[in-house]
Structure formats: C-alpha cells, structure tokens
Design an enzyme around this catalytic site. Structure first.
Site, PDB file in Angstrom:
ATOM      1  N   ASP A 182     -26.760 106.927  46.833  1.00  0.00           N
ATOM      2  CA  ASP A 182     -27.277 107.523  45.594  1.00  0.00           C
ATOM      3  C   ASP A 182     -26.375 107.240  44.396  1.00  0.00           C
ATOM      4  O   ASP A 182     -26.825 107.232  43.256  1.00  0.00           O
ATOM      5  CB  ASP A 182     -27.427 109.043  45.787  1.00  0.00           C
ATOM      6  CG  ASP A 182     -27.820 109.757  44.512  1.00  0.00           C
ATOM      7  OD1 ASP A 182     -28.935 109.522  44.020  1.00  0.00           O
ATOM      8  OD2 ASP A 182     -27.005 110.539  43.985  1.00  0.00           O
ATOM      9  N   LEU A 263     -30.105 114.633  38.860  1.00  0.00           N
ATOM     10  CA  LEU A 263     -30.441 114.008  37.583  1.00  0.00           C
ATOM     11  C   LEU A 263     -29.919 112.585  37.454  1.00  0.00           C
ATOM     12  O   LEU A 263     -30.118 111.955  36.421  1.00  0.00           O
ATOM     13  CB  LEU A 263     -29.885 114.862  36.431  1.00  0.00           C
ATOM     14  CG  LEU A 263     -30.504 116.253  36.259  1.00  0.00           C
ATOM     15  CD1 LEU A 263     -29.780 117.017  35.168  1.00  0.00           C
ATOM     16  CD2 LEU A 263     -31.982 116.150  35.933  1.00  0.00           C
ATOM     17  N   ARG A 264     -29.236 112.102  38.493  1.00  0.00           N
ATOM     18  CA  ARG A 264     -28.674 110.759  38.392  1.00  0.00           C
ATOM     19  C   ARG A 264     -29.768 109.704  38.219  1.00  0.00           C
ATOM     20  O   ARG A 264     -29.596 108.713  37.510  1.00  0.00           O
ATOM     21  CB  ARG A 264     -27.816 110.461  39.626  1.00  0.00           C
ATOM     22  CG  ARG A 264     -26.966 109.207  39.473  1.00  0.00           C
ATOM     23  CD  ARG A 264     -26.003 109.031  40.623  1.00  0.00           C
ATOM     24  NE  ARG A 264     -24.833 109.873  40.464  1.00  0.00           N
ATOM     25  CZ  ARG A 264     -24.383 110.734  41.375  1.00  0.00           C
ATOM     26  NH1 ARG A 264     -25.017 110.878  42.510  1.00  0.00           N
ATOM     27  NH2 ARG A 264     -23.313 111.450  41.159  1.00  0.00           N
ATOM     28  N   GLY A 265     -30.920 109.927  38.849  1.00  0.00           N
ATOM     29  CA  GLY A 265     -32.022 108.990  38.717  1.00  0.00           C
ATOM     30  C   GLY A 265     -32.523 108.889  37.291  1.00  0.00           C
ATOM     31  O   GLY A 265     -32.773 107.793  36.776  1.00  0.00           O
TER      32      GLY A 265
END
Length: 326
Positions: A182, A263-265
C-alpha cells in the site's frame, strides 16, 4: 561509457512507462511497484529512464551529511541508478557506523550505503517480494522522508536520500504484505506480449542494440529528446497545475466505491493526476487524467471481495464507468 537501451525504443508496456514518467515528474508519488513476468523489460525501462534524464549537480547526488551544506560547484553527474541485490544486509543498505573508531578516536566513522549512492536518482529492487520485510519497510520509510538515519549505540548519522523507488516482482513467487504494498505510490502489471508483431519487433530491436548499440541509440535520439522535453516541461509546470474541487470529489467517490482503505489512494490519485496533466501540457486535472491513473494508483490498495471474482483493475474500471459518464 556504456550506452543504455533507449527508453523510447521499448516496445509496448505503456502503463509501466507512463508510471515511470509520472514518478520522474513528481517523486512524492512514492515509487512504482511493477508486477509481472520475467524478461519483460522492467529493469531495462528504469535504467533507460535514468540514463535519459539530464545530469544533475554533483552536490545533489551521493552522500553528504544532513545539516552540512554540500560544496557548490558547476560539476554534474549522471542520474544515479542503484540496483539493490536481494542478499544485501541492512548495513550495506543504510550504511555502517564504525563504533570502534568512533569510541577510540572520537570521530563518527560512517561508511555510506546503497541509499546514499541512490540519492538524487533511482533505487531498483528486483523481486522485492522476496526481500526481508524489515528491509522493505526501511526503504519505504526513507523514500517517504527523503532522509536516511543510522543509529548505533547512541551515535547517529543523517544524510539526504531522495530517490525514486522502483520494485518489481512475480506474485507467483511470493506476495508482498498488503501493509507494505500500500505504501508504494503506483502499481503496474506487465505481461509477456502475445501479439506476434510485437514479439518480432522486440527481437529486432534487441538484436540491433546488441550488435551496434551506438548506432541503434542514435536512431532514437529524436524520440528521446521529445520524451526528455516532456519530462522537463512537466516538472516545470507541476506546481501551477490546478486540481478542481470536482476532481477531488471524483477521486474520493472512486476510492469509496472500490473500498480503498485510508486516504493514501486519494492522495496518490491527486498527485498522479497532476503529474499526468503536467506531462500532457494541461493547466488543470480533469476526469480523463483520473481515469488514466486510477488503475495504477488503486489496484494494489483494494481488499479482495469474497463474492467478487473480478480482478482489481476490472473493479476500478467498472466504478469509473459509473462515475464518469461516457
């Protein structure tokens, strides 16, 4: 000096090449993970892009202690490309402190590692899924912070370590833990070409390069200059590219629709969309940019649905069709 295979001469693998260009424009993307078959040009593409980029000031590459201004000069050096071997120890990766010399002579004796060599360039890890998890975690931490910290028995050394991290691997030989996967910014899939004409063209280009590398590279000079100009314009324009609220909303709705954790996406979608817009010469990010970068920004962040037999890419494309009218 050995000639590298031209980036522009790589046949197919368009998604991988685009991901690398995006990472070259904005290193904050967080690196690129390339999954796929052996012998599909993964390391060739990364090495070719590093060789294509213009030389950088020598003061911005290699090792120099944090807090100490590097000696300024007009000297330049090629963009570093460091290939991290699977058997590398932690000391070889981060650097080693000579405690005996430090305690006996009162000096910080530091032997820079591979992270110092990669500063200002690219760090490539083949079969990253076979690397020890703590080494991968360490690499991702340094890639995100841009600084390497080595601590031993109360002694510490800090130095800049800003590089584009590129990992590759074959999922059949072992999965990378989701928590680590991720943290890569983009993920792409490469496959052995199944179109006969592509395979023949690859053979012809590889043969021509092996026989007369300089002459082969010369035939691609114009295309390479065009790619280099695109990267340079993209870097210069990046800070001025707008991301409208409507596009941010689209990115969030997409992440909700496909079930991306955290929220990394969304952050990666925003940054990758902006970098792509800059590469394309656009002044603002639009739905088309989001559609193009969404699979590579999100496919490795999705949990597998028990009742969903489709792959991650298909789920993302289905969600995009629902959110972006044709």
């Amino acid at each position: 000096m050995r000639v590298s295979f031209p980036f522009s001469a790589i046949v197919g693998q368009d998604e991988m090449k685009l991901a690398l260009l995006i990472a070259a424009v904005d290193a904050r993307i967080g690196g690129v993970m390339v999954f796929g078959d052996r012998g599909t040009g993964k390391s060739t593409a990364v090495r070719a892009l590093a060789a294509l980029l213009p030389p950088i000031p020598a003061a911005e590459a290699g090792y120099h202690p944090a807090g100490e201004a590097p000696v300024r000069s007009k000297a330049t050096t090629p963009v570093p490309f460091v290939d991290l071997p699977l058997g590398a120890t932690e000391d070889r990766v981060v650097g080693a402190l000579d405690l005996e010399r430090a305690l006996g002579a009162g000096v910080k004796a530091f032997e820079p590692g591979l992270l110092a060599r990669a500063n200002g360039g690219f760090l490539y890890i083949d079969e990253v899924n076979l690397l020890e998890d703590h080494i991968v975690d360490l690499l991702l931490d340094v890639a995100a912070s841009g600084e390497n910290v080595v601590e031993r028995e109360g002694l510490s050394v800090r130095h800049p370590a800003r590089f584009v991290l590129v990992g590759s691997g074959n999922p059949e030989e072992g999965e990378l833990r989701p928590q680590l996967l991720d943290r890569f910014g983009l993920s792409v899939e490469v496959r052995t070409p199944q179109v006969l004409a592509e395979r023949v063209e690859i053979l012809k280009r590889c043969d021509a390069f092996e026989r007369t590398p300089d002459a082969f590279a010369a035939t691609w000079t114009k295309a390479e200059r065009k790619t280099l100009k695109r990267i340079a314009h993209g870097r210069a324009a990046l800070v001025s590219v707008a991301v409208p609220d409507a596009v941010l909303g689209l990115a969030s709705r997409l992440c909700i629709a496909v079930g991306a954790d955290g929220l990394r996406g969304e952050l990666t979608l925003m940054r990758a969309g902006r970098a792509l817009a800059a590469l394309d010469g656009d002044t603002a990010v639009g739905p088309g940019h989001i559609r193009q970068v969404a699979p590579m920004a999100l496919r490795h962040r999705l949990r597998r649905g028990v009742l969903d037999e489709t792959g991650s890419t298909a789920r993302i494309e289905r969600a995009l069709d629902d959110l972006i009218p044709a």
